[in-house]
Write a protein that holds these residues in place. Structure first.
Motif, PDB file in Angstrom:
ATOM      1  N   LYS A  79       0.986  -1.125   0.023  1.00 34.35           N
ATOM      2  CA  LYS A  79       0.010  -0.207  -0.004  1.00 34.35           C
ATOM      3  C   LYS A  79       0.993   1.072   0.192  1.00 34.35           C
ATOM      4  O   LYS A  79       1.814   1.341   0.762  1.00 34.35           O
ATOM      5  CB  LYS A  79      -0.772  -0.061   1.317  1.00 34.35           C
ATOM      6  CG  LYS A  79      -2.006   1.230   1.176  1.00 34.35           C
ATOM      7  CD  LYS A  79      -2.891   1.169   2.247  1.00 34.35           C
ATOM      8  CE  LYS A  79      -4.043   2.178   2.275  1.00 34.35           C
ATOM      9  NZ  LYS A  79      -4.930   2.152   3.587  1.00 34.35           N
ATOM     10  N   VAL A  80       0.619   2.195  -0.853  1.00 37.03           N
ATOM     11  CA  VAL A  80       1.413   3.284  -0.979  1.00 37.03           C
ATOM     12  C   VAL A  80       0.474   4.549  -1.195  1.00 37.03           C
ATOM     13  O   VAL A  80      -0.668   4.526  -1.925  1.00 37.03           O
ATOM     14  CB  VAL A  80       2.323   3.197  -2.305  1.00 37.03           C
ATOM     15  CG1 VAL A  80       3.317   4.411  -2.495  1.00 37.03           C
ATOM     16  CG2 VAL A  80       3.114   1.823  -2.459  1.00 37.03           C
ATOM     17  N   ASP A  81       1.024   5.615  -0.393  1.00 39.33           N
ATOM     18  CA  ASP A  81       0.190   6.884  -0.699  1.00 39.33           C
ATOM     19  C   ASP A  81       1.064   7.686  -1.569  1.00 39.33           C
ATOM     20  O   ASP A  81       2.082   8.077  -1.647  1.00 39.33           O
ATOM     21  CB  ASP A  81       0.471   7.416   0.549  1.00 39.33           C
ATOM     22  CG  ASP A  81       0.030   9.090   0.744  1.00 39.33           C
ATOM     23  OD1 ASP A  81      -1.244   9.172   0.454  1.00 39.33           O
ATOM     24  OD2 ASP A  81       0.339  10.059   1.267  1.00 39.33           O
ATOM     25  N   VAL A  82       0.014   8.012  -2.757  1.00 39.00           N
ATOM     26  CA  VAL A  82       0.710   8.726  -3.848  1.00 39.00           C
ATOM     27  C   VAL A  82       0.258  10.042  -3.964  1.00 39.00           C
ATOM     28  O   VAL A  82      -1.151  10.328  -3.886  1.00 39.00           O
ATOM     29  CB  VAL A  82       0.282   7.847  -5.255  1.00 39.00           C
ATOM     30  CG1 VAL A  82       1.058   8.723  -6.377  1.00 39.00           C
ATOM     31  CG2 VAL A  82       0.761   6.485  -5.060  1.00 39.00           C
ATOM     32  N   GLY A  83       0.982  11.068  -4.213  1.00 38.08           N
ATOM     33  CA  GLY A  83       0.278  12.299  -4.339  1.00 38.08           C
ATOM     34  C   GLY A  83       1.087  13.151  -5.587  1.00 38.08           C
ATOM     35  O   GLY A  83       1.321  12.456  -6.466  1.00 38.08           O
ATOM     36  N   GLY A  84       1.077  14.264  -5.470  1.00 37.84           N
ATOM     37  CA  GLY A  84       1.430  14.992  -6.517  1.00 37.84           C
ATOM     38  C   GLY A  84       3.180  15.190  -6.864  1.00 37.84           C
ATOM     39  O   GLY A  84       3.624  15.512  -7.746  1.00 37.84           O
ATOM     40  N   GLU A  85       3.831  14.652  -5.700  1.00 38.02           N
ATOM     41  CA  GLU A  85       5.158  14.347  -5.787  1.00 38.02           C
ATOM     42  C   GLU A  85       5.475  12.990  -6.307  1.00 38.02           C
ATOM     43  O   GLU A  85       4.912  11.949  -5.815  1.00 38.02           O
ATOM     44  CB  GLU A  85       5.950  14.635  -4.325  1.00 38.02           C
ATOM     45  CG  GLU A  85       5.828  16.032  -3.906  1.00 38.02           C
ATOM     46  CD  GLU A  85       6.425  17.003  -4.915  1.00 38.02           C
ATOM     47  OE1 GLU A  85       7.516  17.008  -5.555  1.00 38.02           O
ATOM     48  OE2 GLU A  85       5.788  18.067  -5.289  1.00 38.02           O
ATOM     49  N   GLU A  86       6.559  12.858  -6.972  1.00 36.33           N
ATOM     50  CA  GLU A  86       6.981  11.233  -7.387  1.00 36.33           C
ATOM     51  C   GLU A  86       7.215  10.470  -6.275  1.00 36.33           C
ATOM     52  O   GLU A  86       7.902  10.970  -5.453  1.00 36.33           O
ATOM     53  CB  GLU A  86       8.280  11.554  -8.519  1.00 36.33           C
ATOM     54  CG  GLU A  86       8.058  12.139  -9.833  1.00 36.33           C
ATOM     55  CD  GLU A  86       9.451  12.078 -10.588  1.00 36.33           C
ATOM     56  OE1 GLU A  86      10.176  11.248 -10.302  1.00 36.33           O
ATOM     57  OE2 GLU A  86       9.126  12.966 -11.504  1.00 36.33           O
ATOM     58  N   VAL A  87       6.730   9.297  -6.496  1.00 34.86           N
ATOM     59  CA  VAL A  87       6.942   8.246  -5.483  1.00 34.86           C
ATOM     60  C   VAL A  87       7.684   6.997  -5.836  1.00 34.86           C
ATOM     61  O   VAL A  87       7.016   6.301  -7.058  1.00 34.86           O
ATOM     62  CB  VAL A  87       5.762   8.012  -4.488  1.00 34.86           C
ATOM     63  CG1 VAL A  87       4.796   7.445  -5.579  1.00 34.86           C
ATOM     64  CG2 VAL A  87       6.002   6.809  -3.370  1.00 34.86           C
ATOM     65  N   ASN A  88       8.609   6.491  -5.392  1.00 35.05           N
ATOM     66  CA  ASN A  88       9.432   5.439  -6.098  1.00 35.05           C
ATOM     67  C   ASN A  88       9.387   4.106  -5.340  1.00 35.05           C
ATOM     68  O   ASN A  88       9.344   4.309  -4.077  1.00 35.05           O
ATOM     69  CB  ASN A  88      10.917   5.819  -6.148  1.00 35.05           C
ATOM     70  CG  ASN A  88      11.243   7.005  -7.127  1.00 35.05           C
ATOM     71  OD1 ASN A  88      10.925   6.697  -8.405  1.00 35.05           O
ATOM     72  ND2 ASN A  88      12.120   8.004  -6.689  1.00 35.05           N
ATOM     73  N   VAL A  89       8.756   3.061  -5.909  1.00 34.38           N
ATOM     74  CA  VAL A  89       8.589   1.867  -5.193  1.00 34.38           C
ATOM     75  C   VAL A  89       9.608   0.930  -5.903  1.00 34.38           C
ATOM     76  O   VAL A  89       9.588   0.503  -7.055  1.00 34.38           O
ATOM     77  CB  VAL A  89       7.005   1.373  -5.253  1.00 34.38           C
ATOM     78  CG1 VAL A  89       6.687   0.042  -4.597  1.00 34.38           C
ATOM     79  CG2 VAL A  89       6.126   2.345  -4.775  1.00 34.38           C
ATOM     80  N   VAL A  90      10.338   0.259  -5.114  1.00 33.85           N
ATOM     81  CA  VAL A  90      11.313  -0.850  -5.606  1.00 33.85           C
ATOM     82  C   VAL A  90      11.061  -2.009  -4.930  1.00 33.85           C
ATOM     83  O   VAL A  90      10.885  -2.163  -3.622  1.00 33.85           O
ATOM     84  CB  VAL A  90      12.917  -0.073  -5.466  1.00 33.85           C
ATOM     85  CG1 VAL A  90      13.760  -1.535  -5.708  1.00 33.85           C
ATOM     86  CG2 VAL A  90      13.225   0.921  -6.214  1.00 33.85           C
ATOM     87  N   PHE A  91      10.742  -3.067  -5.514  1.00 32.91           N
ATOM     88  CA  PHE A  91      10.579  -4.576  -5.247  1.00 32.91           C
ATOM     89  C   PHE A  91      11.935  -4.912  -5.627  1.00 32.91           C
ATOM     90  O   PHE A  91      12.596  -5.317  -6.587  1.00 32.91           O
ATOM     91  CB  PHE A  91       9.608  -5.171  -5.826  1.00 32.91           C
ATOM     92  CG  PHE A  91       8.351  -4.652  -5.641  1.00 32.91           C
ATOM     93  CD1 PHE A  91       7.416  -5.243  -4.670  1.00 32.91           C
ATOM     94  CD2 PHE A  91       7.706  -3.630  -6.507  1.00 32.91           C
ATOM     95  CE1 PHE A  91       5.980  -4.838  -4.489  1.00 32.91           C
ATOM     96  CE2 PHE A  91       6.415  -3.382  -6.247  1.00 32.91           C
ATOM     97  CZ  PHE A  91       5.536  -3.601  -5.333  1.00 32.91           C
ATOM     98  N   GLN A  92      12.736  -5.592  -4.422  1.00 33.30           N
ATOM     99  CA  GLN A  92      14.140  -5.907  -4.777  1.00 33.30           C
ATOM    100  C   GLN A  92      14.183  -7.530  -3.916  1.00 33.30           C
ATOM    101  O   GLN A  92      13.975  -7.476  -2.757  1.00 33.30           O
ATOM    102  CB  GLN A  92      15.305  -5.058  -3.794  1.00 33.30           C
ATOM    103  CG  GLN A  92      16.469  -5.555  -4.197  1.00 33.30           C
ATOM    104  CD  GLN A  92      17.507  -4.460  -3.829  1.00 33.30           C
ATOM    105  OE1 GLN A  92      17.290  -4.032  -2.519  1.00 33.30           O
ATOM    106  NE2 GLN A  92      18.633  -4.077  -4.216  1.00 33.30           N
TER     107      GLN A  92
END
Length: 539
Positions: A523-536
């Motif tokens: 679950k990710v809170d996304v807004g007007g700034e870029e959000v980076n999600v990395v599955f590693q």
């Protein structure tokens, strides 16, 4: 939340390309148009009222689908759900009766396309059974591209492409025509054979070079999924047929069309259809396409004192005459001024409509990697052709006048403004060629991880969606187009077995063991700034 020490290696996201704001804006505009309630065609209205001309719905929808396709294949190959949903909606719109109903009237034929005809034919409503490659070829490529990119056989199933003809006040009841991708391909090949392999007619009696490129590419993608060589066999016959007819005119441009019954070609009057053909013929005929560029482009495209411009057909024709008769420079302000003056003195054209030449040329430049010319025309569009942002989407609104009083380009049509400029920005050099040479085969979806669970309906623009097998990382970059805050749940699908860590803006938020082919969501809170999600994968 992870409370233990951070596992894994730091990931340098800068090495993964990211969509810029304009590219994301074009995709958002595609989504905005494809998401309209059925029957609404906001911003898509055309010059000609019956969908018979070159800026019709079908061309807009198809080019938006191709734009989504090159974005997925080249830029965000691990981003599945947003682009798949977008393409599926565009195919749905393509099957709407507003898009293909023109064919019933067009099938009557007439002496404009068949000069020796003295009476009309009996019309038919089935839009793909015979002729009409300007619709059927695009529908075939849209559905073949969908199957190839997403390893999905939805449109290969019986009756998955169905046309319902049910006018309210004429006819003898509903007619339904059932096809699927492969039976549509078979219908097209039958028509090619009937015409001696020179291609399928667009309008009755007329075969255009450009419109037959799209089904050829589709056949190649279907070959990749079926293990066949239909495209190769058809191309051999197609090339032999055109070797006899003469595809390339003395000017270097491709002939406008071939009259089937009269067995003759019409010399070209514009760069438009040549440019559009080249943007897709670069797949199988790249050496020829690239070798002809300079001869085809000069006069239509100029680069004078660092300003790239596209020129209306009659200005370009006068320019080319001056170059050829006076050995003038192909990029000379004085020659351009004389060409504009000569064109202005010609009698006005009696044809009511303007070809969407800007859209054709911009796709051609994009495919051939002509960066200076492409960037120059995009700059011209951004400075002078009214770029417009609406609900996060970028487009260029319709403007019918060809030129201003100075003879400078002003025309913008919905094919170019809604679809082609976006396609050109989203494509990469040799983008169609690379897909032709390395199409995804059946079963490809099982070979790499994907991002699912995100949709453009959420107001989220995805800027990255990449799987790096060497690093064992799946990268997603998102933002909302309007700054609103949204709870997103991206799903990393088909992961290799192992222990996986999930980072959101470099903060460890989750760690889990995943079985082979398993999924992992966050679950990710996304807004007007870029959000980076990395599955590693960490072990």
């Amino acid at each position: 939340m992870g409370s233990h020490s951070r596992p894994g290696r730091s990931v340098d996201l800068s090495k993964y390309d990211k969509l810029n704001a304009t590219q994301a804006g074009h995709l958002r505009h595609f989504h905005n148009l494809a998401s309209q309630i059925d029957g609404e065609w906001h911003h898509m209205g055309t010059q000609e009222p019956m969908q018979e001309f070159l800026d019709a719905y079908r061309y807009q929808l198809a080019t938006m689908a191709y734009g989504a396709g090159v974005t997925h294949y080249h830029r965000m190959p691990a981003l599945r759900s947003p682009l798949k949903t977008l393409m599926r909606r565009l195919i749905h719109k393509m099957l709407r009766r507003e898009v293909w109903a023109y064919w019933f009237n067009t099938s009557l034929s007439g002496n404009r396309t068949d000069p020796d005809r003295t009476e009309l034919r009996k019309p038919w409503a089935d839009p793909v059974v015979k002729e009409n490659i300007m619709y059927s070829g695009h529908l075939l490529l849209m559905t073949s591209l969908y199957g190839m990119l997403f390893d999905d056989d939805e449109f290969e199933k019986p009756e998955s492409l169905t046309f319902t003809w049910d006018p309210l006040f004429f006819g003898f009841g509903t007619e339904v025509f059932h096809y699927d991708n492969r039976s549509l391909q078979e219908a097209i090949i039958r028509e090619m054979e009937r015409n001696g392999w020179v291609g399928v007619c667009c309008e009755p009696n007329l075969v255009f070079v450009v419109c037959n490129q799209f089904p050829m590419i589709a056949m190649k993608y279907n070959d990749a999924r079926d293990g066949t060589n239909v495209a190769g066999e058809v191309l051999d016959k197609y090339k032999a047929a055109w070797d006899k007819k003469g595809m390339v005119s003395d000017s270097g441009l491709y002939v406008d069309w071939y009259f089937v019954r009269q067995d003759k070609t019409l010399p070209p009057k514009s760069v438009g259809w040549t440019a559009w053909a080249n943007a897709y013929m670069n797949t199988w005929n790249s050496d020829k396409v690239k070798s002809l560029y300079d001869q085809q482009a000069y006069g239509f495209i100029t680069n004078i004192d660092g300003e790239v411009q596209l020129h209306e057909d009659r200005i370009a024709e006068e320019y080319r005459k001056l170059v050829e008769t006076e050995n003038a420079d192909k990029n000379d302000a004085a020659v351009l001024a004389r060409a504009r003056e000569s064109a202005a003195a010609l009698p006005p054209s009696t044809f009511l409509y303007s070809r969407p030449t800007f859209g054709y040329v911009i796709q051609w430049l994009s495919e051939l990697g002509k960066k200076e010319e492409l960037d120059g025309l995009l700059k011209y569009a951004d400075e002078r052709l009214q770029p417009t942002w609406e609900n996060g989407g970028l487009f260029y609104p319709r403007h019918d006048a060809k030129t201003n009083e100075a003879g400078e380009w002003t025309h913008m049509d919905p094919f170019s403004g809604n679809a082609s400029i976006g396609y050109a920005r989203l494509n990469v050099p040799d983008g169609q060629k690379q897909m032709w040479e390395k199409p995804r085969r059946r079963g490809h979806a099982a070979t790499q991880p994907w991002i699912d669970g995100i949709d453009l309906d959420q107001g989220i623009d995805c800027l990255r969606g990449v799987w790096d097998g060497e690093e064992s990382v799946l990268v997603l970059t998102m933002k909302t187009w309007d700054g609103r805050r949204v709870d997103a749940v991206p799903v990393a699908s088909n992961l290799p077995a192992g222990t996986w860590a999930v980072f959101v803006n470099e903060e460890l938020v989750q760690q889990a063991a995943v079985e082979e082919g398993g999924d992992l969501s966050v679950k990710v809170d996304v807004g007007g700034e870029e959000v980076n999600v990395v599955f590693q994968r960490v072990e």
